[in-house]
Write a protein that holds these residues in place. Structure first.
Motif, PDB file in Angstrom:
ATOM      1  N   SER A 230      -0.704 -54.660 -31.580  1.00  0.00           N
ATOM      2  CA  SER A 230      -0.913 -56.187 -31.359  1.00  0.00           C
ATOM      3  C   SER A 230      -1.684 -56.641 -30.111  1.00  0.00           C
ATOM      4  CB  SER A 230       0.505 -56.910 -31.327  1.00  0.00           C
ATOM      5  OG  SER A 230       0.282 -58.314 -31.031  1.00  0.00           O
ATOM      6  N   LEU A 231      -3.098 -56.260 -30.432  1.00  0.00           N
ATOM      7  CA  LEU A 231      -4.052 -56.811 -29.316  1.00  0.00           C
ATOM      8  C   LEU A 231      -4.300 -58.090 -29.514  1.00  0.00           C
ATOM      9  CD1 LEU A 231      -6.026 -55.447 -27.400  1.00  0.00           C
ATOM     10  CD2 LEU A 231      -7.646 -55.370 -29.478  1.00  0.00           C
ATOM     11  N   VAL A 232      -4.173 -58.836 -28.452  1.00  0.00           N
ATOM     12  CA  VAL A 232      -4.250 -60.456 -28.315  1.00  0.00           C
ATOM     13  C   VAL A 232      -5.467 -60.637 -27.576  1.00  0.00           C
ATOM     14  CG1 VAL A 232      -3.122 -62.535 -27.389  1.00  0.00           C
ATOM     15  CG2 VAL A 232      -1.696 -60.760 -28.519  1.00  0.00           C
ATOM     16  N   THR A 233      -5.879 -60.144 -26.527  1.00  0.00           N
ATOM     17  CA  THR A 233      -7.195 -60.249 -25.714  1.00  0.00           C
ATOM     18  C   THR A 233      -7.740 -59.073 -25.765  1.00  0.00           C
ATOM     19  OG1 THR A 233      -5.765 -61.875 -24.314  1.00  0.00           O
ATOM     20  CG2 THR A 233      -7.679 -60.889 -23.468  1.00  0.00           C
ATOM     21  N   LEU A 234      -9.228 -59.211 -25.812  1.00  0.00           N
ATOM     22  CA  LEU A 234     -10.219 -58.163 -25.887  1.00  0.00           C
ATOM     23  C   LEU A 234     -11.588 -58.542 -24.927  1.00  0.00           C
ATOM     24  CD1 LEU A 234     -11.207 -55.285 -26.799  1.00  0.00           C
ATOM     25  CD2 LEU A 234     -12.043 -56.526 -28.973  1.00  0.00           C
ATOM     26  N   SER A 235     -12.012 -57.791 -24.166  1.00  0.00           N
ATOM     27  CA  SER A 235     -13.030 -58.038 -23.466  1.00  0.00           C
ATOM     28  C   SER A 235     -13.958 -56.999 -23.695  1.00  0.00           C
ATOM     29  CB  SER A 235     -12.866 -58.116 -21.986  1.00  0.00           C
ATOM     30  OG  SER A 235     -14.138 -58.321 -21.068  1.00  0.00           O
ATOM     31  N   LEU A 236     -15.327 -57.080 -23.895  1.00  0.00           N
ATOM     32  CA  LEU A 236     -16.233 -55.758 -24.308  1.00  0.00           C
ATOM     33  C   LEU A 236     -17.398 -56.068 -23.161  1.00  0.00           C
ATOM     34  CD1 LEU A 236     -16.263 -55.181 -28.082  1.00  0.00           C
ATOM     35  CD2 LEU A 236     -15.056 -54.126 -26.199  1.00  0.00           C
ATOM     36  N   ARG A 237     -17.845 -55.277 -22.376  1.00  0.00           N
ATOM     37  CA  ARG A 237     -18.821 -55.475 -21.494  1.00  0.00           C
ATOM     38  C   ARG A 237     -19.753 -54.211 -21.589  1.00  0.00           C
ATOM     39  NH1 ARG A 237     -16.908 -58.158 -15.806  1.00  0.00           N
ATOM     40  NH2 ARG A 237     -16.147 -60.196 -16.804  1.00  0.00           N
ATOM     41  N   GLY A 238     -20.924 -54.664 -22.070  1.00  0.00           N
ATOM     42  CA  GLY A 238     -22.087 -53.401 -22.233  1.00  0.00           C
ATOM     43  C   GLY A 238     -22.379 -53.182 -23.652  1.00  0.00           C
TER      44      GLY A 238
END
Length: 446
Positions: A230-238
């Protein structure tokens, strides 16, 4: 003549202990005497209460070999309570102190009590030393661990990471914490060449800025994002490697049904491609810091035609340090037509005009516009330009700005305040997830 005890010393020890816990520091800082130590040197009574309160000593920090005796004393005083462990080894590593022997001698004792870890923060300068440290936890089980953050200051070439990394085998340490992390809900990882168990994760921050070449492929990213239940928050940098992305753009390749908060930050096409190939029907908040060179890819997809609405629940949109030209904004508003709250930074052009923001100001559902880090905040031309931009746009109810600009706009005249509510931008007036989360004071905060 004896002086009577201060009134605070007449409190029951359990009450005084509670007061100490409310005042304790979450993090230690090098070269500063910790709050807990100061307490224990006020008087004998305070020392007895402090030393007998194990929660007061549950934040274990290691900066170098010199801080080891203090860390071990705190471990003893913490008894059996859950621990916040901070291995802040960046400076020691930068000075060249870290090597496999040093890591084994100084960290193995702490690693042996991993079953008490509640929060773990690890930072080094050299990437290879992260892997040496994570080897200590390779088959470990951390039943209490809730937050895990791993950071490095310097990426290295693959040949410098031997024997941990070999070509075409990016996740050779996939068994880090192989015993399981049943309570882990928050993970932030830099680098990405080691992935712990992510089944229970609800907030995942992946930082691959600086890796050359790109560490991750599209298929590996998909594999990682399918791990959490249950992924609620995702941050992708790069940036993700450019090859391997699907060719068909008429529908998402993977859907993240529980995702509510998304941050995308990239200088290449990764952010744009993510929006195309990943679905998030319940997305509510988007922080967008993506190079505008590839915006045309969005409008070439049938997913963003005028009658389509890929993100129907998107309410908060933050545009970070964008080249906010009408051309780019018009395309973004076609892709994201639903936000009621929009924040843009560095939003004023050198000509002190808001004309370039017309596509944003005409967003069909916009109610709250936040402007942060504007240039020339005390310029009368800027105030007049804002008033002109708001004329005829009754849909906009509130303007949020920085403190300095707010005071100036309110003193400029009644023109703007008669059109909209003016207020300071903060986590209360703009309660977006990304703004709130950045203000939280956690044991693993950088």
């Amino acid at each position: 003549m004896d002086q009577p005890d201060p009134r605070i010393n007449t409190l029951p020890p359990e009450v005084l202990s509670t007061i100490f816990l409310l005042l304790r520091q979450i993090r230690r800082y090098p070269q500063l005497l910790p709050f807990q130590v100061k307490l224990s040197h006020v008087c004998q009574h305070w020392r007895q209460v402090a030393v007998s309160t194990p929660q007061l000593w549950s934040s274990i920090t290691l900066f170098s070999a010199g801080s080891q005796p203090c860390a071990y004393e705190w471990l003893k005083r913490s008894r059996t309570v859950p621990l916040d462990v901070r291995l802040d080894l960046y400076s020691a590593d930068y000075r060249g102190e870290l090597n496999p022997a040093w890591i084994e001698d100084n960290l193995s004792r702490i690693a042996h009590i991993v079953d008490r870890f509640q929060n773990l923060f690890l930072i080094t300068f050299q990437e290879v030393n992260v892997y040496h440290i994570l080897q200590l936890f390779q088959q470990a089980k951390a039943p209490l661990l809730e937050r895990l953050r791993v950071h490095i200051g310097n990426h290295e070439h693959l040949q410098e990471l031997h024997p941990f990394i070999t070509p075409n085998h990016d996740f050779t340490l996939s068994t880090t914490f192989g015993g399981g992390l049943p309570k882990l809900t928050f993970t932030e990882l830099k680098p990405l060449r080691c992935i712990p168990p992510l089944t229970s994760i609800t907030a995942l921050h992946l930082n691959f800025v600086g890796g050359q070449p790109a560490v991750l492929s599209f298929n590996q990213l998909v594999e990682i994002l399918r791990m959490p239940q249950s992924l609620v928050t995702l941050s992708l940098r790069g940036s993700v490697a450019t090859d391997g992305w699907p060719l068909q753009r008429d529908r998402p390749s993977i859907t993240l049904p529980e995702l509510r908060n998304l941050e995308l930050s990239s200088n290449g096409a990764t952010g744009v491609r993510f929006i195309i190939f990943f679905g998030a029907p319940n997305l509510e908040s988007l922080r967008w810091h993506v190079n505008s060179d590839n915006y045309h890819l969005l409008l070439e997809s049938p997913q963003f035609q005028p009658d389509a609405n890929k993100f129907p629940k998107l309410r908060y949109l933050t545009l970070v340090a964008q080249p906010l030209t009408p051309y780019h904004l018009e395309r973004l508003m076609r892709v994201f037509p639903t936000p009621t709250h929009i924040l843009c930074t560095h939003s004023l052009t050198p000509r002190l005009t808001f004309k370039h923001l017309d596509p944003l100001l005409d967003a069909p559902r916009l109610e709250v516009l936040a402007l942060q880090r504007m240039f020339e905040p005390r310029s009368g031309a800027a105030a007049q330009a804002l008033q002109n931009a708001l004329t005829g746009r009754q849909r906009i109810k509130k303007i949020l700005v920085d403190t300095e600009l707010l005071a100036y706009l309110k003193s400029y005249g009644p023109g703007i305040t008669s059109m909209v509510d003016l207020d300071e931008i903060n986590k209360h007036t703009f309660p977006d997830y990304w703004r709130i989360s950045r203000s939280l004071d956690t044991p693993d905060r950088l």
